[in-house]
Motif scaffolding. Structure first.
Motif, PDB file in Angstrom:
ATOM      1  N   GLN A  28      -6.909   8.405  -2.194  1.00 46.27           N
ATOM      2  CA  GLN A  28      -7.868   8.586  -1.112  1.00 46.27           C
ATOM      3  C   GLN A  28      -8.264   7.252  -0.497  1.00 46.27           C
ATOM      4  O   GLN A  28      -8.438   7.144   0.719  1.00 46.27           O
ATOM      5  N   GLY A  29      -8.402   6.232  -1.319  1.00 40.66           N
ATOM      6  CA  GLY A  29      -8.738   4.911  -0.799  1.00 40.66           C
ATOM      7  C   GLY A  29      -7.644   4.337   0.087  1.00 40.66           C
ATOM      8  O   GLY A  29      -7.924   3.780   1.150  1.00 40.66           O
ATOM      9  N   VAL A  30      -6.400   4.487  -0.346  1.00 39.29           N
ATOM     10  CA  VAL A  30      -5.285   3.967   0.453  1.00 39.29           C
ATOM     11  C   VAL A  30      -5.157   4.760   1.750  1.00 39.29           C
ATOM     12  O   VAL A  30      -4.913   4.189   2.820  1.00 39.29           O
ATOM     13  N   ILE A  31      -5.340   6.067   1.677  1.00 37.46           N
ATOM     14  CA  ILE A  31      -5.287   6.892   2.891  1.00 37.46           C
ATOM     15  C   ILE A  31      -6.411   6.499   3.839  1.00 37.46           C
ATOM     16  O   ILE A  31      -6.219   6.456   5.064  1.00 37.46           O
ATOM     17  N   LEU A  32      -7.573   6.177   3.300  1.00 34.27           N
ATOM     18  CA  LEU A  32      -8.689   5.713   4.126  1.00 34.27           C
ATOM     19  C   LEU A  32      -8.348   4.401   4.824  1.00 34.27           C
ATOM     20  O   LEU A  32      -8.670   4.217   6.004  1.00 34.27           O
ATOM     21  N   LEU A  75       0.812  -1.211   0.000  1.00 36.81           N
ATOM     22  CA  LEU A  75       0.000   0.000   0.000  1.00 36.81           C
ATOM     23  C   LEU A  75       0.849   1.266   0.000  1.00 36.81           C
ATOM     24  O   LEU A  75       0.442   2.280  -0.571  1.00 36.81           O
ATOM     25  N   GLY A  76       2.014   1.231   0.623  1.00 38.64           N
ATOM     26  CA  GLY A  76       2.881   2.406   0.652  1.00 38.64           C
ATOM     27  C   GLY A  76       3.367   2.791  -0.730  1.00 38.64           C
ATOM     28  O   GLY A  76       3.347   3.968  -1.112  1.00 38.64           O
ATOM     29  N   LEU A  77       3.804   1.812  -1.488  1.00 33.63           N
ATOM     30  CA  LEU A  77       4.242   2.077  -2.858  1.00 33.63           C
ATOM     31  C   LEU A  77       3.055   2.492  -3.727  1.00 33.63           C
ATOM     32  O   LEU A  77       3.178   3.383  -4.565  1.00 33.63           O
ATOM     33  N   LYS A  78       1.904   1.898  -3.487  1.00 30.61           N
ATOM     34  CA  LYS A  78       0.705   2.220  -4.260  1.00 30.61           C
ATOM     35  C   LYS A  78       0.277   3.661  -4.029  1.00 30.61           C
ATOM     36  O   LYS A  78      -0.118   4.354  -4.971  1.00 30.61           O
ATOM     37  N   ILE A  79       0.359   4.139  -2.798  1.00 30.90           N
ATOM     38  CA  ILE A  79      -0.061   5.512  -2.527  1.00 30.90           C
ATOM     39  C   ILE A  79       0.887   6.512  -3.177  1.00 30.90           C
ATOM     40  O   ILE A  79       0.455   7.524  -3.729  1.00 30.90           O
ATOM     41  N   VAL A  80       2.189   6.241  -3.157  1.00 29.72           N
ATOM     42  CA  VAL A  80       3.143   7.154  -3.787  1.00 29.72           C
ATOM     43  C   VAL A  80       2.953   7.162  -5.299  1.00 29.72           C
ATOM     44  O   VAL A  80       2.959   8.227  -5.932  1.00 29.72           O
ATOM     45  N   ILE A  97      -0.231   9.110  -6.184  1.00 32.63           N
ATOM     46  CA  ILE A  97      -0.088  10.561  -6.028  1.00 32.63           C
ATOM     47  C   ILE A  97       0.737  11.133  -7.174  1.00 32.63           C
ATOM     48  O   ILE A  97       0.391  12.171  -7.736  1.00 32.63           O
ATOM     49  N   THR A  98       1.822  10.455  -7.541  1.00 36.53           N
ATOM     50  CA  THR A  98       2.653  10.969  -8.642  1.00 36.53           C
ATOM     51  C   THR A  98       1.933  10.891  -9.986  1.00 36.53           C
ATOM     52  O   THR A  98       2.189  11.703 -10.866  1.00 36.53           O
ATOM     53  N   GLN A  99       1.032   9.926 -10.154  1.00 33.83           N
ATOM     54  CA  GLN A  99       0.273   9.803 -11.403  1.00 33.83           C
ATOM     55  C   GLN A  99      -1.053  10.560 -11.351  1.00 33.83           C
ATOM     56  O   GLN A  99      -1.858  10.452 -12.270  1.00 33.83           O
ATOM     57  N   LYS A 100      -1.269  11.289 -10.275  1.00 32.41           N
ATOM     58  CA  LYS A 100      -2.495  12.083 -10.077  1.00 32.41           C
ATOM     59  C   LYS A 100      -3.760  11.234 -10.153  1.00 32.41           C
ATOM     60  O   LYS A 100      -4.783  11.660 -10.678  1.00 32.41           O
ATOM     61  N   ASP A 101      -3.660  10.041  -9.593  1.00 31.00           N
ATOM     62  CA  ASP A 101      -4.822   9.145  -9.492  1.00 31.00           C
ATOM     63  C   ASP A 101      -5.381   9.301  -8.071  1.00 31.00           C
ATOM     64  O   ASP A 101      -5.152   8.486  -7.185  1.00 31.00           O
TER      65      ASP A 101
END
Length: 122
Positions: A89-93, A72-77, A80-84
């Motif tokens: 927001q889902g990963v932060i949730l 999830l950490g790599l997915k969130i970064v 964010i960099t791809q402006k998805d």
């Protein structure tokens, strides 16, 4: 850090008057430590442990990104960099829910250790 906190709290509790009275009454050491000292020592230790665990969850984002581990950490970064932003927001949730669950578990354990403290605060 947890070992330091538990050591300091244990030494503080062992120096209190009720522990000296229990020793004077020849209370067995195991019962003294388990019934009287340990619950009072665990309140600060569990609180610090919960804070460390939540920071460990948040630190996983950095570790996964630096070492390129899938998670999830790599997915969130990446999101964010791809402006998805919906994925971010889902990963932060999910991370927020994990932190809430850890805090709830710590509060429930603290309430079970000292049920009178919950009544005093209400």
């Amino acid at each position: 850090m947890i070992a330091r906190i538990s050591r300091v709290e244990t030494l503080r509790e062992l120096a209190k008057d009720y522990v000296r009275l229990a020793r004077a009454k020849r209370l067995p050491a195991a019962r003294l430590h388990l019934r009287h000292v340990l619950p009072n020592t665990l309140t600060a230790t569990l609180t610090v442990g919960g804070l460390l665990l939540t920071s460990l969850i948040a630190g996983g984002v950095l570790v996964e990104y630096v070492f390129a581990w899938p998670g999830l950490g790599l997915k969130i970064v990446e999101s964010i960099t791809q402006k998805d932003y919906p994925v971010a927001q889902g990963v932060i949730l999910v991370y927020g829910a994990l932190v809430l669950v850890v805090n709830l578990a710590v509060d429930l354990v603290l309430g079970a250790l000292d049920p009178t403290s919950a009544i005093k605060e209400a």
